[in-house]
Motif scaffolding. Sequence first.
Motif, PDB file in Angstrom:
ATOM      1  N   GLU A 135       0.902  -1.217   0.149  1.00  0.00           N
ATOM      2  CA  GLU A 135      -0.089   0.108  -0.183  1.00  0.00           C
ATOM      3  C   GLU A 135       0.679   1.109   0.026  1.00  0.00           C
ATOM      4  OE1 GLU A 135      -2.025  -3.203   2.412  1.00  0.00           O
ATOM      5  OE2 GLU A 135       0.090  -2.040   2.857  1.00  0.00           O
ATOM      6  N   VAL A 136       0.173   2.431  -0.881  1.00  0.00           N
ATOM      7  CA  VAL A 136       1.100   3.664  -0.814  1.00  0.00           C
ATOM      8  C   VAL A 136       0.013   4.617  -0.189  1.00  0.00           C
ATOM      9  CG1 VAL A 136       2.186   5.397  -2.128  1.00  0.00           C
ATOM     10  CG2 VAL A 136       2.596   2.945  -2.670  1.00  0.00           C
ATOM     11  N   TRP A 137       0.564   5.321   0.694  1.00  0.00           N
ATOM     12  CA  TRP A 137      -0.133   6.441   1.465  1.00  0.00           C
ATOM     13  C   TRP A 137       0.242   7.812   1.206  1.00  0.00           C
ATOM     14  CZ3 TRP A 137      -4.117   4.156   4.270  1.00  0.00           C
ATOM     15  CH2 TRP A 137      -3.948   2.638   4.557  1.00  0.00           C
ATOM     16  N   ARG A 138      -0.316   8.850   1.178  1.00  0.00           N
ATOM     17  CA  ARG A 138      -0.060  10.376   1.287  1.00  0.00           C
ATOM     18  C   ARG A 138      -1.035  10.937   2.475  1.00  0.00           C
ATOM     19  NH1 ARG A 138      -0.719  14.063  -3.716  1.00  0.00           N
ATOM     20  NH2 ARG A 138      -2.723  13.469  -3.092  1.00  0.00           N
ATOM     21  N   ASP A 139      -0.074  11.142   3.299  1.00  0.00           N
ATOM     22  CA  ASP A 139      -0.861  11.645   4.623  1.00  0.00           C
ATOM     23  C   ASP A 139      -1.640  10.451   5.225  1.00  0.00           C
ATOM     24  OD1 ASP A 139       0.215  14.090   4.732  1.00  0.00           O
ATOM     25  OD2 ASP A 139      -1.582  14.655   3.383  1.00  0.00           O
ATOM     26  N   GLN A 140      -3.056  10.189   5.550  1.00  0.00           N
ATOM     27  CA  GLN A 140      -3.685   9.116   5.947  1.00  0.00           C
ATOM     28  C   GLN A 140      -4.535   8.395   4.811  1.00  0.00           C
ATOM     29  OE1 GLN A 140      -3.213   8.112   8.998  1.00  0.00           O
ATOM     30  NE2 GLN A 140      -1.837   9.674   9.146  1.00  0.00           N
ATOM     31  N   GLU A 141      -4.334   8.928   3.537  1.00  0.00           N
ATOM     32  CA  GLU A 141      -5.128   8.538   2.317  1.00  0.00           C
ATOM     33  C   GLU A 141      -4.377   7.396   1.545  1.00  0.00           C
ATOM     34  OE1 GLU A 141      -7.245  10.129  -1.635  1.00  0.00           O
ATOM     35  OE2 GLU A 141      -5.935  11.374  -0.526  1.00  0.00           O
ATOM     36  N   LEU A 142      -4.920   6.430   1.336  1.00  0.00           N
ATOM     37  CA  LEU A 142      -4.483   5.353   0.543  1.00  0.00           C
ATOM     38  C   LEU A 142      -4.397   5.558  -0.944  1.00  0.00           C
ATOM     39  CD1 LEU A 142      -3.456   2.267   0.095  1.00  0.00           C
ATOM     40  CD2 LEU A 142      -6.023   1.562  -0.126  1.00  0.00           C
ATOM     41  N   VAL A 143      -3.441   6.092  -1.443  1.00  0.00           N
ATOM     42  CA  VAL A 143      -3.514   6.828  -3.078  1.00  0.00           C
ATOM     43  C   VAL A 143      -3.069   5.845  -4.134  1.00  0.00           C
ATOM     44  CG1 VAL A 143      -3.265   8.996  -1.950  1.00  0.00           C
ATOM     45  CG2 VAL A 143      -1.047   7.759  -2.419  1.00  0.00           C
ATOM     46  N   GLY A 144      -2.409   4.343  -3.506  1.00  0.00           N
ATOM     47  CA  GLY A 144      -2.070   3.787  -4.651  1.00  0.00           C
ATOM     48  C   GLY A 144      -1.530   2.275  -4.102  1.00  0.00           C
ATOM     49  N   GLY A 145      -1.209   1.173  -4.906  1.00  0.00           N
ATOM     50  CA  GLY A 145      -0.770  -0.048  -4.210  1.00  0.00           C
ATOM     51  C   GLY A 145      -1.147  -0.786  -5.203  1.00  0.00           C
ATOM     52  N   LEU A 146      -0.514  -2.173  -4.916  1.00  0.00           N
ATOM     53  CA  LEU A 146      -0.837  -3.617  -5.745  1.00  0.00           C
ATOM     54  C   LEU A 146      -0.833  -4.742  -4.989  1.00  0.00           C
ATOM     55  CD1 LEU A 146       1.964  -5.515  -5.923  1.00  0.00           C
ATOM     56  CD2 LEU A 146       2.679  -3.456  -7.362  1.00  0.00           C
ATOM     57  N   PHE A 147      -1.615  -5.663  -5.415  1.00  0.00           N
ATOM     58  CA  PHE A 147      -1.430  -6.991  -4.709  1.00  0.00           C
ATOM     59  C   PHE A 147      -1.405  -8.110  -5.637  1.00  0.00           C
ATOM     60  CE2 PHE A 147      -5.598  -7.146  -6.548  1.00  0.00           C
ATOM     61  CZ  PHE A 147      -5.904  -8.372  -6.672  1.00  0.00           C
ATOM     62  N   GLY A 148      -0.868  -9.313  -4.925  1.00  0.00           N
ATOM     63  CA  GLY A 148      -0.713 -10.423  -5.846  1.00  0.00           C
ATOM     64  C   GLY A 148      -1.033 -11.759  -4.760  1.00  0.00           C
ATOM     65  N   ILE A 149      -0.575 -12.752  -5.458  1.00  0.00           N
ATOM     66  CA  ILE A 149      -0.731 -14.240  -4.685  1.00  0.00           C
ATOM     67  C   ILE A 149       0.318 -14.841  -4.844  1.00  0.00           C
ATOM     68  CG2 ILE A 149      -3.447 -14.315  -4.902  1.00  0.00           C
ATOM     69  CD1 ILE A 149      -3.094 -16.210  -7.222  1.00  0.00           C
ATOM     70  N   HIS A 150       0.740 -15.925  -4.093  1.00  0.00           N
ATOM     71  CA  HIS A 150       1.877 -16.714  -4.195  1.00  0.00           C
ATOM     72  C   HIS A 150       1.659 -17.932  -3.633  1.00  0.00           C
ATOM     73  CE1 HIS A 150       2.768 -16.130   0.128  1.00  0.00           C
ATOM     74  NE2 HIS A 150       2.191 -15.073  -0.047  1.00  0.00           N
ATOM     75  N   PHE A 151       2.374 -18.938  -4.377  1.00  0.00           N
ATOM     76  CA  PHE A 151       2.312 -20.430  -4.023  1.00  0.00           C
ATOM     77  C   PHE A 151       3.877 -20.770  -4.293  1.00  0.00           C
ATOM     78  CE2 PHE A 151      -1.805 -19.818  -6.267  1.00  0.00           C
ATOM     79  CZ  PHE A 151      -2.536 -20.121  -4.934  1.00  0.00           C
ATOM     80  N   GLY A 152       4.448 -21.085  -3.092  1.00  0.00           N
ATOM     81  CA  GLY A 152       5.958 -21.347  -3.249  1.00  0.00           C
ATOM     82  C   GLY A 152       6.522 -20.209  -3.218  1.00  0.00           C
ATOM     83  N   ARG A 153       7.664 -19.737  -4.202  1.00  0.00           N
ATOM     84  CA  ARG A 153       8.544 -18.667  -4.197  1.00  0.00           C
ATOM     85  C   ARG A 153       8.416 -17.871  -5.645  1.00  0.00           C
ATOM     86  NH1 ARG A 153       9.311 -17.450   0.822  1.00  0.00           N
ATOM     87  NH2 ARG A 153      10.157 -19.252   2.138  1.00  0.00           N
ATOM     88  N   VAL A 154       7.049 -18.030  -6.342  1.00  0.00           N
ATOM     89  CA  VAL A 154       6.735 -17.386  -7.595  1.00  0.00           C
ATOM     90  C   VAL A 154       5.545 -16.499  -6.938  1.00  0.00           C
ATOM     91  CG1 VAL A 154       5.970 -17.294  -9.853  1.00  0.00           C
ATOM     92  CG2 VAL A 154       7.659 -18.928  -9.065  1.00  0.00           C
ATOM     93  N   PHE A 155       5.446 -15.101  -7.242  1.00  0.00           N
ATOM     94  CA  PHE A 155       4.512 -14.011  -6.725  1.00  0.00           C
ATOM     95  C   PHE A 155       4.146 -13.775  -8.002  1.00  0.00           C
ATOM     96  CE2 PHE A 155       2.973  -9.820  -5.773  1.00  0.00           C
ATOM     97  CZ  PHE A 155       2.357  -9.963  -4.638  1.00  0.00           C
ATOM     98  N   HIS A 156       2.699 -13.817  -8.045  1.00  0.00           N
ATOM     99  CA  HIS A 156       1.851 -13.497  -9.325  1.00  0.00           C
ATOM    100  C   HIS A 156       1.339 -12.230  -9.018  1.00  0.00           C
ATOM    101  CE1 HIS A 156       2.390 -17.487 -10.475  1.00  0.00           C
ATOM    102  NE2 HIS A 156       2.234 -17.987  -9.298  1.00  0.00           N
ATOM    103  N   ALA A 157       1.775 -11.197  -9.467  1.00  0.00           N
ATOM    104  CA  ALA A 157       1.117  -9.842  -9.462  1.00  0.00           C
ATOM    105  C   ALA A 157      -0.054  -9.731 -10.187  1.00  0.00           C
ATOM    106  CB  ALA A 157       2.151  -8.609  -9.898  1.00  0.00           C
ATOM    107  N   GLU A 158      -1.225  -9.299  -9.410  1.00  0.00           N
ATOM    108  CA  GLU A 158      -2.485  -9.406  -9.953  1.00  0.00           C
ATOM    109  C   GLU A 158      -3.098  -8.054 -10.551  1.00  0.00           C
ATOM    110  OE1 GLU A 158      -4.605 -12.766  -9.953  1.00  0.00           O
ATOM    111  OE2 GLU A 158      -2.637 -12.699 -10.577  1.00  0.00           O
ATOM    112  N   SER A 159      -2.961  -7.232  -9.732  1.00  0.00           N
ATOM    113  CA  SER A 159      -3.415  -5.779 -10.121  1.00  0.00           C
ATOM    114  C   SER A 159      -2.797  -4.565  -9.328  1.00  0.00           C
ATOM    115  CB  SER A 159      -5.051  -5.748  -9.923  1.00  0.00           C
ATOM    116  OG  SER A 159      -5.626  -4.491 -10.315  1.00  0.00           O
ATOM    117  N   MET A 160      -3.002  -3.407  -9.799  1.00  0.00           N
ATOM    118  CA  MET A 160      -2.414  -2.038  -8.998  1.00  0.00           C
ATOM    119  C   MET A 160      -3.638  -1.045  -9.302  1.00  0.00           C
ATOM    120  SD  MET A 160       0.780  -0.696 -11.129  1.00  0.00           S
ATOM    121  CE  MET A 160       1.760  -2.291 -10.746  1.00  0.00           C
TER     122      MET A 160
END
Length: 220
Positions: A135-160
Amino acid sequence: MAITWLPNPITEFPPVERAEDDGLLAIGGDLSVESFRKAYQSGIFPWFGNEFPQPLWWAPPSRMVLYPGTHHVSRSNAKALKKSAFTCTVNQCFNELLQKCAETHIEKEGDTWMIPDMLTVYRELYQLGHAMSFEVWRDQELVGGLFGIHFGRVFHAESMFSVVSHASKLAFFTMSAVLQELGFTCVDCQMHTNHLSSLGCVEVDRQTYMEILAERKDWK
């Protein structure tokens, strides 16, 4: 080659080599934690829109990947981020970030593959320890970020998402650094874009990607 129609629940996926030229491999089945595990373990991911009621499963002929720690911060990005008042956190508000990503897709495209059933699976994966948010914040507001899922040691970036300039880039750079520290070997970014290339991602063919998965098949 005929597209495979999957049963519900999904028992197994066809080999990725049977995918169409555009990467479409199969249709149907179910959206569940176990189906996601089987799919991502096999080099496959779901991606579809509200206009089509059945899940579409893809295994494209090439894949965009990032090797953690190899992200590229341009001089202009570095300068802008230095001047920003951003702070970045990890796994602090997964559900809120997930909803922001879905809303952003709808606002920009009028449609989204992040339908309610997909969001439910992502939340379940997070509760099971198979998802992360940056998550990326400016002051107390969530202004950006990304999430993903992982199994083992490969991370799958899903959306931002980002509502201010450079916020999603900071999330991307933070993701790369954190995953390197945690010992992840690859970030799957799915489809090629010039934007991802500028951030340090590289394109690999399907065989190379499958080899990456095979090397890290320590699924948990």
